[in-house]
Design a protein around this motif. Structure first.
Motif, short mmCIF file in Angstrom:
data_model
loop_
_atom_site.label_atom_id
_atom_site.label_comp_id
_atom_site.label_asym_id
_atom_site.label_seq_id
_atom_site.Cartn_x
_atom_site.Cartn_y
_atom_site.Cartn_z
N LYS A 1 0.96 -1.14 -0.03
CA LYS A 1 -0.07 0.04 0.07
C LYS A 1 0.97 1.25 0.20
O LYS A 1 2.05 1.18 0.34
N ARG A 2 0.29 2.36 -0.49
CA ARG A 2 0.84 3.61 -0.56
C ARG A 2 0.79 4.38 0.91
O ARG A 2 -0.44 4.52 1.28
N CYS A 3 1.92 4.78 1.52
CA CYS A 3 1.88 5.48 2.75
C CYS A 3 2.39 6.92 2.57
O CYS A 3 3.46 7.07 1.79
N THR A 4 1.87 7.86 3.24
CA THR A 4 2.22 9.15 3.00
C THR A 4 2.62 9.53 4.61
O THR A 4 1.87 9.68 5.42
N PHE A 5 3.89 10.01 4.72
CA PHE A 5 4.21 10.48 5.95
C PHE A 5 4.45 12.13 5.83
O PHE A 5 5.11 12.54 4.66
N SER A 6 4.13 12.90 7.03
CA SER A 6 4.62 14.36 7.04
C SER A 6 5.64 14.16 8.14
O SER A 6 5.63 13.79 9.34
N VAL A 7 6.87 14.58 7.89
CA VAL A 7 8.06 14.45 8.73
C VAL A 7 8.52 15.88 9.01
O VAL A 7 9.00 16.63 8.13
N LEU A 8 8.40 16.34 10.21
CA LEU A 8 8.80 17.66 10.73
C LEU A 8 10.26 17.56 11.14
O LEU A 8 10.67 16.70 12.20
N VAL A 9 11.05 18.24 10.47
CA VAL A 9 12.50 18.25 10.80
C VAL A 9 13.18 19.48 11.20
O VAL A 9 12.70 20.68 10.72
N ASN A 10 14.45 19.46 11.92
CA ASN A 10 15.01 20.75 12.12
C ASN A 10 15.57 21.27 10.77
O ASN A 10 16.06 20.39 9.81
N ASN A 11 15.57 22.42 10.44
CA ASN A 11 16.00 22.93 9.08
C ASN A 11 17.53 23.35 9.39
O ASN A 11 17.91 24.65 9.45
N HIS A 12 18.22 22.24 8.93
CA HIS A 12 19.79 22.39 8.88
C HIS A 12 20.18 21.79 7.53
O HIS A 12 19.44 20.76 7.26
N PRO A 13 21.44 22.31 7.07
CA PRO A 13 22.00 21.50 6.10
C PRO A 13 22.26 20.08 6.39
O PRO A 13 22.52 19.53 7.49
N GLY A 14 21.99 19.12 5.18
CA GLY A 14 22.26 17.84 5.38
C GLY A 14 21.24 16.84 6.06
O GLY A 14 21.19 15.63 5.98
N VAL A 15 20.09 17.42 6.42
CA VAL A 15 19.05 16.53 7.05
C VAL A 15 18.24 15.89 6.05
O VAL A 15 17.86 14.67 6.02
N LEU A 16 17.89 16.60 4.91
CA LEU A 16 17.48 15.74 3.57
C LEU A 16 18.38 14.52 3.15
O LEU A 16 17.70 13.50 3.05
N GLN A 17 19.33 14.72 3.45
CA GLN A 17 20.48 13.39 2.76
C GLN A 17 20.54 12.51 3.84
O GLN A 17 20.29 11.41 3.67
N ARG A 18 20.43 12.74 5.18
CA ARG A 18 20.45 11.82 6.18
C ARG A 18 18.99 11.02 5.94
O ARG A 18 18.87 9.79 6.08
N VAL A 19 17.81 11.66 5.76
CA VAL A 19 16.69 11.16 5.72
C VAL A 19 16.72 10.21 4.27
O VAL A 19 16.24 8.94 4.46
N THR A 20 16.99 10.51 3.31
CA THR A 20 17.30 9.78 1.81
C THR A 20 17.99 8.54 2.11
O THR A 20 17.83 7.57 1.51
N GLY A 21 19.13 9.00 2.91
CA GLY A 21 20.22 7.95 3.10
C GLY A 21 19.51 6.64 3.77
O GLY A 21 19.90 5.50 3.51
N LEU A 22 18.77 7.10 4.78
CA LEU A 22 18.09 5.95 5.40
C LEU A 22 17.17 5.16 4.85
O LEU A 22 17.49 3.94 4.69
N PHE A 23 16.48 5.93 3.90
CA PHE A 23 15.68 4.77 2.87
C PHE A 23 16.43 4.19 2.09
O PHE A 23 16.25 2.88 1.97
N SER A 24 17.61 4.61 1.71
CA SER A 24 18.36 4.05 0.61
C SER A 24 19.34 2.79 1.22
O SER A 24 19.34 1.85 0.96
N ARG A 25 19.61 3.09 2.45
CA ARG A 25 20.42 2.14 3.33
C ARG A 25 19.61 0.85 3.74
O ARG A 25 19.97 -0.22 3.73
#
Length: 158
Positions: free
Chosen positions: A2-26
């Motif tokens: 099934k398709r799932c949609t998450f709203s993720v509130l994160v600190n607005n700092h450089p590198g956060v997007l990379q850490r989140v996408t890296g988690l999915f990739s790993r």
């Protein structure tokens, strides 16, 4: 699956997007759509992440996201009534002079022509994923030259 949609509130700092996408990739999880932008609080960004999986996989995604230091809050939007939208810009060839036929497709979808050139027309359409996919299918016979989509953004109703 099934398709799932998450709203993720994160600190607005450089590198956060990379850490989140890296988690999915790993973890071997696939991201179907991701959009990121400043939230109602300037020091926080909101990520809208759409993914597919079974219940166990989606629960694992949520747990792994919660472990990241910069993640402040996660809401599984798809578990509640939500509003979701996406924007697509579609460049269609107008060389074959099918403009009236293209206009007859644009109007019912509440799309709009945002640029007209000598050889191409650029059309903007906003809606949910199903609407945009249907619109694209109807335009394919006229020759889609270029297509770009924003990815989904969403929030809870009410």
């Amino acid at each position: 699956m099934k398709r799932c949609t998450f709203s993720v509130l994160v600190n607005n700092h450089p590198g956060v997007l990379q850490r989140v996408t890296g988690l999915f990739s790993r973890r071997g999880f696939n991201i179907d759509s991701i959009t990121v932008g400043q939230s109602e609080t300037p020091e926080l960004s909101r990520m809208i992440i759409a993914t597919y999986g079974d219940d166990n996989t989606l629960e694992q995604v949520k747990k792994q996201l919660n472990k990241l230091i910069d993640v402040v809050q996660i809401v599984e939007l798809s578990a509640y009534p939500m509003v979701d939208r996406e924007l697509a810009l579609i460049k269609v060839s107008s060389v074959n002079k099918a403009d009236p036929a293209i206009l007859s497709i644009v109007e019912p979808f509440r799309a709009s022509i945002v640029d007209i050139g000598s050889e191409n027309i650029v059309i903007q359409v906003v809606g949910d994923q199903e609407k945009i996919n249907s619109f694209i299918e109807l335009l394919k016979p006229y020759g889609i030259v270029e297509l770009t989509r924003t990815g989904m953004t969403a929030m809870l109703r009410g």
